[in-house]
Write an enzyme that holds these catalytic residues in place. Structure first.
Site, PDB file in Angstrom:
ATOM      1  NE  ARG A  21      -3.943  -2.368   1.358  1.00  0.00           N
ATOM      2  CZ  ARG A  21      -4.694  -3.086   2.175  1.00  0.00           C
ATOM      3  NH1 ARG A  21      -4.896  -2.666   3.411  1.00  0.00           N
ATOM      4  NH2 ARG A  21      -5.283  -4.191   1.757  1.00  0.00           N
ATOM      5  CD  GLU A  38     -11.588 -10.366   8.282  1.00  0.00           C
ATOM      6  OE1 GLU A  38     -10.562 -10.316   8.983  1.00  0.00           O
ATOM      7  OE2 GLU A  38     -11.808  -9.587   7.349  1.00  0.00           O
ATOM      8  CE  LYS A  83     -12.543  -7.112   9.495  1.00  0.00           C
ATOM      9  NZ  LYS A  83     -11.501  -6.181   9.933  1.00  0.00           N
ATOM     10  CB  SER A  86     -14.263  -1.880   3.558  1.00  0.00           C
ATOM     11  OG  SER A  86     -12.860  -1.877   3.626  1.00  0.00           O
ATOM     12  N   GLY A  87     -13.452  -4.799   2.234  1.00  0.00           N
ATOM     13  CA  GLY A  87     -13.204  -5.742   1.137  1.00  0.00           C
ATOM     14  C   GLY A  87     -12.834  -5.171  -0.222  1.00  0.00           C
ATOM     15  N   GLY A  88     -12.588  -3.862  -0.293  1.00  0.00           N
ATOM     16  CA  GLY A  88     -12.254  -3.261  -1.591  1.00  0.00           C
ATOM     17  C   GLY A  88     -13.354  -2.347  -2.111  1.00  0.00           C
ATOM     18  NE  ARG A 117      -8.798  -3.420   1.267  1.00  0.00           N
ATOM     19  CZ  ARG A 117      -9.100  -4.509   0.573  1.00  0.00           C
ATOM     20  NH1 ARG A 117      -8.776  -4.579  -0.714  1.00  0.00           N
ATOM     21  NH2 ARG A 117      -9.716  -5.521   1.130  1.00  0.00           N
TER      22      ARG A 117
END
Ligand code: 13P
Length: 346
Positions: A33, A177, A219, A261-263, A294
């Site tokens: 990142r 999760e 999660k 959020s996963g993208g 993210r």
């Protein structure tokens, strides 16, 4: 295991319309990142960035707990204050990612199994002594041609349950999760079916392994069409499909569901969480909260760029997203909030 204490911490993690700040990127993910925005990939920059995040003024108004990584939980502010103390002084609960990553699963091409159970009891003991009060383990389920397989879902669900039992033994609330990825061109309906199957397997194994559901947090992924699917459902449809799926498989004893959020973009993640909370006519059995990485950090990272002069602006961006997501928990998030940023340093 102090059952009452586990229940208290689990409830605090989702109380007061707050959510979790996931800042537990592994060194390689964090470096990737950083590389994308031209930040040097070294331990000093990772430390400086995490200091920026946890010292954001008033962050504890919206964030109940922060998920750290092994490198981060051992770090201090430049002036020497341990990160764990900074987080607790800010009214937040320190947490820790304890899996060692999703690896290729033997005999299951294209699928992953999360590792990290070996030696986990000793690591959990150390993290508890360092001040952590909750932990996270992420399983990864990929949707594709002929996958996920029963074998992959079962193996990951069992690992999650064994991790959760060890956490509770050590006095840490497990954040469980199982992430169904949004990569691919599958429909929202396929995501809904598979998310339901995966959660069903996870709760079955959690019960088999005698995990106390009142002392854990789920999660979960939202029920979404694949990123490459031609049909992208409206915010309200995603919200309804997600809530319907959770109601079918998540026992009411669980105090909260905190979404990854996963993208998704920051704005869509907030809008979808908002719609779930706003559209549920009768009270839901669990809190619907957030545990974004993210979708809460990205604007701050883009602004910071590794430059000390950008710290205040980056913290304002983080605080703004935290406020948007707190509003989404109450069903009070609006697109207009994106125009009027709420400043942490007003
Ligand atoms: P994202 O919100 O970026 O998906 O990350 C959440 C997380 O903690 C993944 O384990």
């Amino acid at each position: 295991m102090n059952e009452q204490e586990l229940m208290n911490v689990a409830r605090r993690l989702v109380a007061d319309d707050k959510g979790l700040l996931a800042m537990d990127e592994s060194t390689s993910t964090c470096n990737k990142r950083f590389a994308k925005v031209g930040i040097p990939q070294d331990v000093d920059m990772r430390r400086a960035y995490r200091e920026l995040l946890i010292t954001t003024p008033f962050l504890g108004e919206c964030i109940s707990g922060t998920i750290l990584y092994d490198e981060t939980i051992r770090q201090q502010k430049k002036v020497g204050t341990p990160f764990v103390k900074v987080i607790m002084d800010g009214g937040m609960i320190p947490g820790i990612k304890v899996d060692t990553g999703a690896k290729d699963m033997a005999a299951f091409p294209g699928e992953k199994i999360t590792e990290g159970l070996d030696g986990l009891r000793d690591r959990l003991k150390e993290y508890f002594e360092m001040g952590a009060r909750f932990a996270k383990w992420r399983a990864v389920i990929t949707i594709g041609f002929g996958i996920p397989s029963f074998g992959c879902i079962e193996a990951n669900a069992q690992a999650l349950a064994r991790y959760a039992a060890l956490c509770q033994e050590a006095g840490l609330v497990p954040v469980v999760e199982p992430e169904v990825l949004m990569t691919g061109d599958h429909s929202m309906e396929r995501c809904r079916e598979l998310t339901k199957d995966v959660l069903h397997a996870v709760f079955s194994h959690l019960c088999t392994q005698r995990v106390m559901l009142e002392g854990m947090i789920l999660k979960a992924n939202m029920v979404l069409p694949g990123r490459a699917c031609a049909k992208q459902e409206a915010v309200s449809e995603v919200a309804d499909a997600t809530v319907k799926c959770l109601l079918q498989v998540v026992p009411p004893a669980v105090p909260g569901v905190a979404f990854l959020s996963g993208g998704q973009t920051c704005e869509l993640a907030s809008a979808r969480l908002n719609a779930m909370n706003a559209r549920s006519r009768s009270p839901l059995p669990w809190a619907l909260a957030f545990s974004f990485a993210r979708a809460i950090q990205q604007p701050a990272l883009d602004i910071w760029k590794g430059n000390i002069h950008n710290v205040v602006a980056a913290q304002n961006a983080l605080y703004h997203r935290a406020q948007c997501n707190k509003a989404a928990r109450r069903g009070e998030y609006t697109a207009a909030m994106e125009e009027t940023s709420t400043l942490a340093h007003a």
